[in-house]
Design a protein around this motif. Sequence first.
Motif, short mmCIF file in Angstrom:
data_model
loop_
_atom_site.label_atom_id
_atom_site.label_comp_id
_atom_site.label_asym_id
_atom_site.label_seq_id
_atom_site.Cartn_x
_atom_site.Cartn_y
_atom_site.Cartn_z
N LYS A 1 0.83 -1.20 0.00
CA LYS A 1 0.00 0.00 0.00
C LYS A 1 0.86 1.25 0.00
CE LYS A 1 -2.59 2.06 3.44
NZ LYS A 1 -3.41 1.97 4.63
N ASP A 2 1.92 1.29 0.87
CA ASP A 2 2.81 2.45 0.92
C ASP A 2 3.53 2.64 -0.42
OD1 ASP A 2 2.02 2.80 3.52
OD2 ASP A 2 3.84 1.90 4.40
N ALA A 3 3.96 1.54 -1.03
CA ALA A 3 4.64 1.64 -2.32
C ALA A 3 3.68 2.17 -3.38
CB ALA A 3 5.19 0.28 -2.72
N PHE A 4 2.44 1.70 -3.39
CA PHE A 4 1.45 2.15 -4.36
C PHE A 4 1.17 3.64 -4.20
CE2 PHE A 4 -2.97 2.99 -5.52
CZ PHE A 4 -2.93 2.65 -6.87
N HIS A 5 1.01 4.10 -2.95
CA HIS A 5 0.76 5.53 -2.71
C HIS A 5 1.95 6.38 -3.14
CE1 HIS A 5 -3.17 5.40 -0.87
NE2 HIS A 5 -2.79 4.43 -0.06
N GLY A 6 3.17 5.88 -2.89
CA GLY A 6 4.36 6.62 -3.33
C GLY A 6 4.41 6.76 -4.84
N ILE A 7 4.11 5.69 -5.56
CA ILE A 7 4.10 5.72 -7.02
C ILE A 7 2.98 6.64 -7.51
CG2 ILE A 7 3.68 4.33 -9.10
CD1 ILE A 7 5.03 1.99 -7.57
N TRP A 8 1.81 6.57 -6.86
CA TRP A 8 0.69 7.40 -7.26
C TRP A 8 1.01 8.88 -7.09
CZ3 TRP A 8 -3.33 6.87 -10.14
CH2 TRP A 8 -4.37 7.77 -10.08
N ARG A 9 1.70 9.27 -5.98
CA ARG A 9 2.09 10.65 -5.78
C ARG A 9 3.05 11.12 -6.88
NH1 ARG A 9 4.10 9.94 -0.30
NH2 ARG A 9 2.62 8.32 0.14
N ARG A 10 3.98 10.27 -7.26
CA ARG A 10 4.94 10.65 -8.33
C ARG A 10 4.22 10.83 -9.66
NH1 ARG A 10 9.83 6.50 -6.97
NH2 ARG A 10 10.53 7.56 -5.09
N ILE A 11 3.26 9.98 -9.95
CA ILE A 11 2.49 10.10 -11.20
C ILE A 11 1.72 11.41 -11.21
CG2 ILE A 11 0.56 9.12 -12.53
CD1 ILE A 11 1.54 6.36 -11.66
N LYS A 12 1.14 11.79 -10.09
CA LYS A 12 0.38 13.04 -10.01
C LYS A 12 1.28 14.24 -10.24
CE LYS A 12 -3.67 12.70 -7.36
NZ LYS A 12 -4.34 13.06 -6.13
N ARG A 13 2.55 14.18 -9.76
CA ARG A 13 3.47 15.30 -9.94
C ARG A 13 3.88 15.45 -11.40
NH1 ARG A 13 7.71 13.87 -5.83
NH2 ARG A 13 6.27 13.05 -4.31
N TRP A 14 3.87 14.39 -12.18
CA TRP A 14 4.29 14.47 -13.58
C TRP A 14 3.34 15.30 -14.42
CZ3 TRP A 14 5.53 8.62 -14.32
CH2 TRP A 14 6.80 8.33 -13.78
N LYS A 15 2.12 15.41 -14.05
CA LYS A 15 1.13 16.13 -14.86
C LYS A 15 1.38 17.59 -14.95
CE LYS A 15 -2.58 12.91 -14.08
NZ LYS A 15 -3.87 12.68 -13.58
#
Length: 162
Positions: free
Chosen positions: A148-162
């Motif tokens: 779950k922590d890894a998924f949230h970390g990846i999701w935050r990085r994806i959001k920053r790319w936009k």
Amino acid sequence: MATGRHPFYIGGFQRTATKAIINDDPVFPNKLDPQLKAIIKGLLEKSPESRQKFVDNIRDHPFFTEINWTDIEESRACPPFQLPPQEVMTLYKMDLVSSFIKPIKPPIAEEDQKLFGGFTFASDGWKVIKPIPKPAKTHRRTFGSILKDAFHGIWRRIKRWK
């Protein structure tokens, strides 16, 4: 107890231990005191008659020359050393513990109870009682929480790319 190990080869099975005790001679460390070795051999004698003769004359053994047997028989002997009292830990405070304990009625008559006046079975170590501190709760990370922590970390990085 004197050597810190069993005087016979025990192995992993009960049958092996029984055979060793019945048939084998005891094995001792090389540096064991010869007088102590002789006592242990006498107590582990295979023949009951020989063992009884040894036990009957054990006071005359050189290992016990410094022991005053009359002081021991009359309860005047002091132990060669005393262990310090150890603290006893409990889960509850003493007032909580005492509220759980019901008074015990003596199982014998009151006049017979007088014969045991001044007798106590509790050592001083029982008087030093401290509660056990509650352990701090530690969060144990499971595979699900790591994922779950890894998924949230990846999701935050994806959001920053936009």
